[in-house]
Design an enzyme around this catalytic site. Structure first.
Site, PDB file in Angstrom:
ATOM      1  N   GLU B 356       0.840  -1.197   0.000  1.00 15.73           N
ATOM      2  CA  GLU B 356       0.000   0.000   0.000  1.00 15.73           C
ATOM      3  C   GLU B 356       0.878   1.251   0.000  1.00 15.73           C
ATOM      4  O   GLU B 356       0.505   2.287  -0.537  1.00 15.73           O
ATOM      5  CB  GLU B 356      -0.949   0.002   1.220  1.00 15.73           C
ATOM      6  CG  GLU B 356      -2.086   1.022   1.095  1.00 15.73           C
ATOM      7  CD  GLU B 356      -3.192   0.814   2.143  1.00 15.73           C
ATOM      8  OE1 GLU B 356      -4.217   0.212   1.777  1.00 15.73           O
ATOM      9  OE2 GLU B 356      -3.037   1.257   3.292  1.00 15.73           O
ATOM     10  N   HIS B 387       5.571 -26.883   2.660  1.00 13.55           N
ATOM     11  CA  HIS B 387       4.658 -27.896   2.119  1.00 13.55           C
ATOM     12  C   HIS B 387       3.686 -27.275   1.122  1.00 13.55           C
ATOM     13  O   HIS B 387       2.715 -27.916   0.731  1.00 13.55           O
ATOM     14  CB  HIS B 387       3.881 -28.560   3.250  1.00 13.55           C
ATOM     15  CG  HIS B 387       4.757 -29.280   4.222  1.00 13.55           C
ATOM     16  ND1 HIS B 387       5.192 -30.562   4.016  1.00 13.55           N
ATOM     17  CD2 HIS B 387       5.321 -28.874   5.385  1.00 13.55           C
ATOM     18  CE1 HIS B 387       5.971 -30.934   5.026  1.00 13.55           C
ATOM     19  NE2 HIS B 387       6.071 -29.926   5.859  1.00 13.55           N
ATOM     20  N   LYS B 511     -14.221   2.336  -3.487  1.00 12.85           N
ATOM     21  CA  LYS B 511     -15.256   2.594  -2.483  1.00 12.85           C
ATOM     22  C   LYS B 511     -16.410   3.381  -3.087  1.00 12.85           C
ATOM     23  O   LYS B 511     -17.581   3.129  -2.810  1.00 12.85           O
ATOM     24  CB  LYS B 511     -14.686   3.392  -1.304  1.00 12.85           C
ATOM     25  CG  LYS B 511     -13.566   2.690  -0.548  1.00 12.85           C
ATOM     26  CD  LYS B 511     -13.054   3.586   0.579  1.00 12.85           C
ATOM     27  CE  LYS B 511     -11.761   3.058   1.183  1.00 12.85           C
ATOM     28  NZ  LYS B 511     -11.159   4.003   2.137  1.00 12.85           N
TER      29      LYS B 511
END
Lengths: 425, 546
Positions: B356, B387, B511
Site C-alpha cells: 500500500e 509444504h 469505495k
C-alpha cells in the site's frame, strides 16, 4: 485421660474445650505465635456464641491448659488430636515423628483437612519410627457458627481407622457425644477424608444450583423462595442448603471444594461440574454489586453503599473468602464509598482492608446507612431481620434495599416506601 | 523542509549499477561464498535485539558501495531529516508522517503521552476486571472492529505476543478481530460470545470506513437484542463500546461516549497506527507496560535509523538490497517466511505496509516512473510454506527473493517448564529447517554431496537470494524494533524511487463505485452505462436470489 490437642483452628478449640468439659486433662498447643499470645492472655482464639464462654470456663478450671507446639512435652499423653491449618504439613510431619519417638502415646487422631491421602502419609511416617503406633482420621465436620453443638451432638462421625487399630480408644473418647445412637461410621483413612470433601462438594453444588435457579426466576417473574419451599418439601431433596443468596464463603467450604477440584485435575478426571459450581459462586458473590450497577445504569462513581454483615456467615467474626470482600473490591474499583456494620467481624475486616482501600466502619447499623445510595444485606445476623424501615428511609439518600439473603418480605418493604431487590424474586 | 522535488533520472550511478549487475549476473551465490569466506562479517548488521544477515544476497562490496552512493544521490539524508523533522512528506495529502513521534519519550511528545495515559487507564480497567458491562458483569471478551491498519497491525502484534505472560494480577480478556465487510467474522464471533461480558473497540481513523461501521452496527444491534435494550441506550454505549479514531466528532455522532474515546492524529497513517491507541488490543495482551516496551524498542530503531551511516544502518541496507534485487537483478517478488508460528500474521501486515505504501507508479512530481517500484509480497509461516509453495522457489522459473525470520530464544516462560524438553526440540527443528532452506535456495545442489548424480527433475538450481532476520527473542521490545525497521525500510525505498509512500489513492475509487453498484444489485435494470460483464453478473446474482 491426658490429651494434647495441636492446632490454631476452630476445630482444635472445640475439641480441646469439649474434651476438657467431659473430664479429661487437656493441653492445647498452638503453632502460630499470635495464637500463643492470645491464649496467654486467657482469650480463646474463636469467639462463637457460647463457645468462648465454655472455653474460658475450662481454662479457669485448670482442666484446659495451653502451650506451644514445640514446647518440651510435660508427659506422655494418652491421645493426641491434630487439627492444624492448611499449609502446616511440615508441622504435622514433625509432630508425628516426635510423638512416635516418645513411646506410650495411645493414639494420634488426625482432624486436619488436607488432600486425600494425608493421613496415610502421616501414618507411614509414624510407623517407620514406631510400628506399633496408631493413627486414625477423624475429619473435621464442624459447622462454623454452630461449632460446639455440631461437635458434641453430631449427626454422624466419620472415623478412618484400619484393622481396628485405635477404634476402641476413639470410641471411648467420643462416648459422651455418641449417646442417642451410634453415629460413628468406620471406614479406611482415605475413605474418611474423601467423604468429608465429597460432602462439601455436594453442599456447594446445591447452593450454586439454587443460585442458578434464582437467576432464572428473575427472568421468569417467579419468586424463588416459593420454589425453594416446594423443593424442600420433597423428602428426596430436603430443606437444607437450598437457600439462594449472594454466594458462600468461609475458610472451609470453598477450600474443600477447591481441594476436590485439585484432586480431580491431578488425576486427569473432568472437574467440569465442580469448577462450574465454584465459578457460579464467584459470580454470585457480585450479584448485589450488579443489581446496584443496573439500578444506576453504571453511573455509580461517587455514590455510597452501606453493607450490613461482612462475616462469611452469621455467628462468626471471620471474613475469609466472604462474599462481602468481593463486593467491597468491586465497589472500590468503581469509586464508590463503602460503610460497613457487622456485630463481630469489623476487626477482621479492618485487618483485611489495610493497604487495599478505605472503609467507614460503624458500630451502629443505621449510622452505616446514613446518606447511602443502597443498603446491601450480605450476612443475615439476627439483629438485621426486622429493621426500622422508616428510619432507614429517612437516613438513606436513595432507599434501595439489596437483600442478599432473601430475609425480608418484598411486598412489606415496598409498602414502607423503599425499593426492594432480592435474589431471584 | 521537504527536499526540492526530484525525478529519479538515469544518473551515472544508476548506469554503473546497471553495468555492475550485468557483470555479476553470471555469478552464482555458491561462488560468492566460495571466493569470500568473510562475507557474513561484511554483510550482516546487529542492533536492538535484531540481526540482519544479507550475505545470502547477490551483493558484492562494489555493488553495495554503489547503492550507498545512490542513496546519497537521492538525497536520503535530506529526506530523513524531513521525515523526522515533521515536514510535509505526504505531499498529495499535504501532511507530515509522524508515526515515529508516537514512540518518543514523554518530554518530547506530551500530547502523545496524554493519549497513552488515557489508553492505559482503559487497559488497566479491563485487565483488572473493573470494566463492567451494562448489567454489571466484568468484561471477558474484547472484539476489535476495524479493517486495514486498524486490524492487521494490532492482530499481528497481539497474536505474536500472546506467549508473553500478562503482568502479575491482571487477567487477559479473550481478544477477537472482526474486519471483513461481509460480516463473516462478526457473525461467527457473536455466536460464541455473551453480550453481558463483551466489549467492542471500534477502530477507524476517519470513523467513516464502511466495512467497520457496518460490523459495529451489527454488534450494537446484537448487544441491544441480547440485553433487551434500545439500540440508542446510553448505558449500553457507555459500557460496551470504546472508539479509537482521529475524528472525535464522528465518534460522538455514532454514539461513542466522550469518556470512551481514544484519539490519534491526522499525521498517523492507518498502516502506521499500531503504535497509537489503535494498539489497544496489544496492550490488552501484554499489559500497558509491555506496550510501552514495544514503543521503546521501536524508538531505539528510530534512533538507529536516524543516526547510523547508511552502510551500518539496518533499514537503509535492507531497502538498498531490495532496490538492487528489483531494479537491477529483475527480481519482482519477495516471500516473507517467519519460522516462528507466532509471527503468522506478519506476512499479511507487511503486504499492506509495503504494497500500500510503495505500490505507486507516479513520482512525487506527478510523472509516470520508468522503473519498477514495490514488488509482489506474500508469505506464510515457513515450515508450512515448505509444504505449499517452496516447490516454486526451488524449481520454478521465477527469480524470487526470500526473507527468513527466526527467533534465537524461545519457550523461556515458566508455563512451558513441564513440556520444555519437547518444545525446545521443536524450536530447534524449526530453526534447523530455516537454515537448511536458505542454504539450499542460495547454493542449490552445491549444498549437496557432489557425488550424487541427479536426474534433471531432481536438480536444484539455487542462486535465489535471501535475507535472514534473527530476533534475540520475540519480546515486545524486539517486535517493536522489527516493525519500526520495516517502516523505515519502506520509506527509504520510496525516497530512492521518488514516490510518496504515505498516500493510498488507489484504494479510494473502488469505495465510490461500490456505492453505485449497491443500487445496481438492488435493481439491475436501472443501470445505465454499465459494462456488459458487470451488468450480466449483477443480473445473474439477482436472478439467483429470487
Amino acid at each position: 485421660m491426658q490429651i494434647t490437642v495441636y492446632g490454631d483452628t476452630l476445630c482444635a478449640q472445640v475439641t480441646a474445650t469439649a474434651m476438657a468439659q467431659t473430664g479429661h486433662q487437656v493441653n492445647w498447643c498452638v503453632v502460630e505465635p499470635a495464637s500463643r499470645e492470645r491464649l496467654a492472655q486467657g482469650r480463646p482464639l474463636f469467639r462463637e456464641q457460647g463457645l468462648d464462654r465454655l472455653c474460658a470456663d475450662q481454662l479457669e478450671s485448670g482442666r484446659l491448659t495451653t502451650g506451644f507446639w514445640d514446647d518440651a512435652p510435660s508427659g506422655i499423653p494418652d491421645a493426641v488430636f491434630l487439627a492444624l491449618l492448611p499449609g502446616q504439613e511440615a508441622v504435622a510431619e514433625q509432630l508425628v515423628k516426635t510423638l512416635a519417638g516418645s513411646t506410650g502415646c495411645g493414639v494420634i487422631v488426625n482432624q486436619t483437612v488436607g488432600p486425600v491421602g494425608t493421613a496415610e502419609q502421616l501414618r507411614t511416617i509414624l510407623k517407620s519410627v514406631d510400628p506399633r503406633a496408631v493413627l486414625v482420621a477423624l475429619p473435621d465436620l464442624i459447622q462454623e457458627g454452630n461449632a460446639f453443638q455440631t461437635f458434641t451432638r453430631p449427626d454422624s462421625i466419620l472415623l478412618g481407622c484400619e484393622d481396628g487399630e485405635g477404634e476402641g480408644m476413639v470410641r471411648e473418647l467420643l462416648r459422651p457425644f455418641n449417646r442417642r445412637k451410634d453415629v460413628i461410621q468406620v471406614m479406611s483413612l482415605r475413605e474418611a477424608e474423601f467423604s468429608k470433601l465429597a460432602i462439601s462438594g455436594i453442599l456447594a453444588t446445591r447452593i450454586s444450583y439454587m443460585n442458578d435457579m434464582a437467576s432464572l426466576s428473575e427472568s421468569l417473574g417467579v419468586d424463588i423462595d416459593v420454589v425453594r419451599v416446594a423443593m424442600g418439601a420433597d423428602p428426596r431433596i430436603g430443606e437444607s442448603y437450598l437457600y439462594p443468596g449472594c454466594g458462600f464463603g468461609g475458610p472451609g467450604l470453598s477450600r474443600n471444594v477447591l481441594a476436590l477440584v485439585d484432586a480431580l485435575n491431578e488425576r486427569a478426571a473432568e472437574p467440569g461440574l465442580l469448577e462450574q459450581v465454584l465459578q457460579t459462586n464467584e459470580r454470585q458473590k457480585e450479584v448485589l454489586f450488579r443489581k446496584f450497577w443496573q439500578f444506576h445504569q453504571g453511573n455509580v462513581a461517587g455514590k455510597k453503599v452501606a453493607l450490613w454483615g461482612v462475616a462469611f456467615k452469621p455467628g462468626t467474626h471471620r471474613v475469609d473468602n466472604a462474599p462481602a470482600l468481593k463486593v467491597i473490591e468491586a465497589l472500590w474499583a468503581q469509586g464508590v464509598e463503602v460503610s460497613v456494620h457487622d456485630p463481630k467481624a469489623l476487626a477482621d475486616l479492618e485487618h483485611w482492608a489495610q493497604g487495599r482501600g478505605a472503609l467507614t466502619l460503624c458500630n451502629d447499623p443505621y449510622e452505616a446507612a446514613e446518606g447511602a445510595d443502597a443498603l446491601m444485606l450480605i450476612t443475615e445476623w439476627k439483629p438485621y431481620w426486622s429493621p426500622d424501615w422508616q428510619r432507614l428511609k429517612r437516613v438513606m439518600r436513595e432507599p434501595l434495599i439489596l437483600d442478599g439473603r432473601n430475609i425480608y418480605e418484598p411486598a412489606f418493604v415496598r409498602e414502607q416506601g423503599l425499593v426492594y431487590r432480592g435474589i431471584g424474586r | 523542509m521537504v527536499p526540492e522535488q526530484d525525478v529519479l533520472t538515469i544518473s551515472t550511478i544508476w548506469s554503473q549499477l546497471v553495468q555492475r549487475a550485468e557483470q555479476e549476473k553470471s555469478l552464482h551465490l555458491a561462488e560468492f561464498f566460495a571466493s569470500d569466506k568473510d562475507r557474513f562479517g561484511r554483510f550482516s548488521l546487529e542492533d536492538v535485539g535484531l540481526l540482519a544477515d544479507f550475505s545470502k544476497q547477490r551483493l558484492t562490496d562494489e555493488s553495495r558501495d554503489l547503492l550507498v552512493k545512490l542513496a546519497d544521490e537521492r538525497q536520503l539524508r535530506h529526506w530523513m531529516d524531513a521525515l523526522f523533522g515533521g515536514a510535509e512528506v505526504n505531499c498529495t495529502e499535504g501532511r507530515a508522517a509522524k508515526h515515529w513521534c508516537l514512540r518518543e519519550p514523554a518530554d518530547k511528545a506530551p500530547g502523545v503521552h496524554e493519549q497513552l495515559d488515557a489508553m492505559e487507564g482503559m487497559a488497566d480497567r479491563i485487565l483488572k476486571g473493573h470494566w463492567r458491562g451494562v448489567l454489571g458483569d466484568a468484561i471477558t471478551d474484547v472484539v476489535n472492529v476495524g479493517v486495514g491498519g486498524s486490524d492487521l497491525g494490532p492482530l499481528m502484534a497481539a497474536f505474536a505476543l500472546q506467549s508473553c505472560l500478562p503482568p502479575e494480577g491482571l487477567c487477559r480478556p479473550r481478544i477477537h478481530f472482526a474486519s471483513s465487510m461481509d460480516g463473516s467474522q462478526v457473525s461467527q464471533i457473536l455466536q460464541e460470545l455473551n453480550p453481558r461480558t463483551t466489549l467492542f473497540l471500534v477502530s477507524s481513523k476517519s470513523f467513516t470506513t464502511v466495512d467497520t461501521l457496518h460490523n459495529a452496527r451489527t454488534a450494537r444491534q446484537w448487544l441491544a437484542r441480547g440485553l433487551g435494550l434500545d439500540y440508542d441506550d446510553g448505558a449500553l454505549l457507555r459500557c460496551h463500546f470504546i472508539g479509537i479514531s482521529a475524528n472525535a466528532e464522528r465518534m460522538a455522532e455514532w454514539g461513542i461516549t466522550p469518556d470512551n474515546q481514544l484519539l490519534f492524529w491526522d499525521w498517523v497513517g492507518g498502516r502506521y497506527s499500531l503504535w497509537s491507541a489503535i494498539g489497544l488490543p496489544i496492550a490488552l495482551t501484554v499489559g500497558m507496560a509491555g506496550f510501552r516496551e514495544m514503543l521503546a524498542g521501536a524508538h531505539e530503531m528510530d534512533e538507529h535509523c536516524r543516526t547510523r551511516p547508511w552502510e551500518t544502518n539496518i533499514p537503509v541496507m535492507l531497502a538498498l538490497v531490495d532496490v538492487w534485487n528489483i531494479n537491477f537483478l529483475d527480481i519482482r517478488a519477495r516471500a516473507v517466511l517467519p519460522y516462528d508460528g507466532r509471527l503468522k500474521h506478519l506476512p499479511a501486515y507487511l503486504e499492506q505496509l509495503e504494497m500500500e505504501s510503495n505500490g505507486k507508479s507516479v513520482s512525487r512530481s506527478g510523472e509516470p516512473v520508468e522503473y519498477d517500484t514495490c514488488p509482489v509480497i506474500w508469505g506464510e509461516v515457513g515450515p508450512n510454506a515448505q509444504h505449499a509453495f517452496f516447490q516454486l522457489l526451488h524449481q520454478g522459473t521465477q527469480a524470487i527473493a526470500c526473507e527468513f525470520l527466526m527467533t534465537a530464544r524461545r519457550y523461556t516462560e515458566a508455563v512451558h517448564s513441564e513440556a520444555l524438553g519437547e518444545l525446545e526440540s521443536q524450536h530447534a527443528l524449526s530453526n534447523a529447517n530455516c537454515l537448511a532452506q536458505s542454504r539450499l535456495l542460495a547454493l542449490g545442489e552445491k549444498a549437496l554431496d557432489p557425488a550424487l548424480a541427479l536426474p534433471s527433475y531432481k536438480r536444484y538450481h539455487g542462486n535465489q537470494p535471501s535475507t535472514t532476520l534473527v530476533l534475540d527473542e520475540l519480546s515486545p521490545r524486539v517486535l517493536g524494533a522489527l516493525l519500526s525497521m520495516y517502516e523505515h525500510k519502506v520509506f527509504v525505498q520510496a525516497v530512492i524511487w521518488g514516490i510518496n509512500p504515505f498516500d493510498q489513492w488507489g484504494v479510494e475509487m473502488g469505495k465510490v463505485i461500490a456505492t453505485d453498484m449497491l443500487e445496481v444489485l438492488a435493481d439491475p435494470d436501472s443501470a445505465a452505462d454499465l459494462d456488459a460483464s458487470s451488468l450480466a453478473l449483477a443480473r445473474h446474482i439477482s436472478s439467483k436470489q429470487k
